[in-house]
Structures are given as structure tokens and as C-alpha cells.
Design an enzyme around this catalytic site. Sequence first.
Site, PDB file in Angstrom:
ATOM      1  N   CYS A 140       4.652  -1.073  -6.662  1.00  0.00           N
ATOM      2  CA  CYS A 140       4.265  -0.416  -5.414  1.00  0.00           C
ATOM      3  C   CYS A 140       4.130   1.100  -5.581  1.00  0.00           C
ATOM      4  O   CYS A 140       3.177   1.695  -5.114  1.00  0.00           O
ATOM      5  CB  CYS A 140       5.270  -0.734  -4.312  1.00  0.00           C
ATOM      6  N   HIS A 141       5.096   1.699  -6.244  1.00  0.00           N
ATOM      7  CA  HIS A 141       5.068   3.152  -6.424  1.00  0.00           C
ATOM      8  C   HIS A 141       5.389   3.573  -7.848  1.00  0.00           C
ATOM      9  O   HIS A 141       5.569   4.746  -8.125  1.00  0.00           O
ATOM     10  CB  HIS A 141       6.002   3.834  -5.421  1.00  0.00           C
ATOM     11  N   GLY A 142       5.538   2.621  -8.762  1.00  0.00           N
ATOM     12  CA  GLY A 142       5.673   2.937 -10.172  1.00  0.00           C
ATOM     13  C   GLY A 142       7.072   3.252 -10.668  1.00  0.00           C
ATOM     14  O   GLY A 142       7.224   3.977 -11.639  1.00  0.00           O
TER      15      GLY A 142
END
Length: 176
Positions: A140-142
Site C-alpha cells: 500500500c505504501h511500501g
Amino acid sequence: MSTFPQSPPRRDFLLIGTAVVGVTGSAMALWPFIDSMNPAADVKALATSEVDIAPIEIGQRITVVWRGKPVFIVHRSEEEISRIRDENLDLVRVPEADEDRVQKAEWLVAIGICTHLGCIPLGQKPGDPLGEYGGWFCPCHGSHYDGSGRIRKGPAPRNLDIPPYTFKSDELIAIG
């Protein structure tokens, strides 16, 4: 003048008797309300989860549910343990020794929820990306976690949480 001791007046006996009956009646009336504050049976059942870890092979990862949350259980190899423990803690964003995160070196038990926004990181199923550090990857955001569940890269502010758990035997873990 009388030498006999005075018995308490009848009015005092009625007052004390009425007070005792009133307190007892009030307690009996309040008990259902107080008892309703106890957790329900379904909540008590979710409070702990027992997991048979005997069939989990070295290198295998499983996910169980505890209190509605995914819990990652990993049977780690000796090579993985030594690699994780040899890492420089100065390079870990939230330095926490692997020895402080596990009760037995070969077993990692962590809540599988990314500490950034509550996603479930990838890495539990065969073929999932493990991230740059061999643990978990939250697409989702790494966020990248290592094999001890420590945040190494990305926006997650802290390591994967460790639930309260105990080893009931060599083959049984109680979570909660």
C-alpha cells in the site's frame, strides 16, 4: 433504680432490620446490571487462541486469527536466525533486538498488521514478495519489514507488534 440491663428499644430493632432488608434488596436489584458488564461468552472465547505448531515445517509461515487480527507465526531456520541477529541494529529504524521479540529463537509470533495504516503485509504465502529484508512487504505504501518484524524501510512508524503469547508445550502456543 433498676439493676437489669436495658434491652434496645423496639424501634432500634425495626430500624436495623429495615436497613438490612433494604441493603440486601438493593444489592439483589443491582446484581443483574453489574453482571451485564462482564464480557460475553463469545468475547471470552476470542481472548486466547491455542495453536498447534507441530506440523509447521522449518521455513513455513502460517497465519492465525486472534481477536479478529491476523497473527503471523514463522518457523525460522538457523540460517535465518543468525542472519537476523547479525544485522547491525544501528541500521534498524526502531532498534529492538531479535532476542527481545521472541521467546524461542526458532519461532516468531507477530501481529500481521502494518503499523502505518493497518494493512496486512505480504509475505505469508509462498510466492509473496518478502520485501528487501526477507520479512514482509506492505504494498500500500511500501513498508518493508525484516525477518524479526522490525520496520526497515517505508512510512511505518514502528515494528510489527508482538502479541502476548506463551508456549504451553513444545508443540502448543497460547496467544492472548
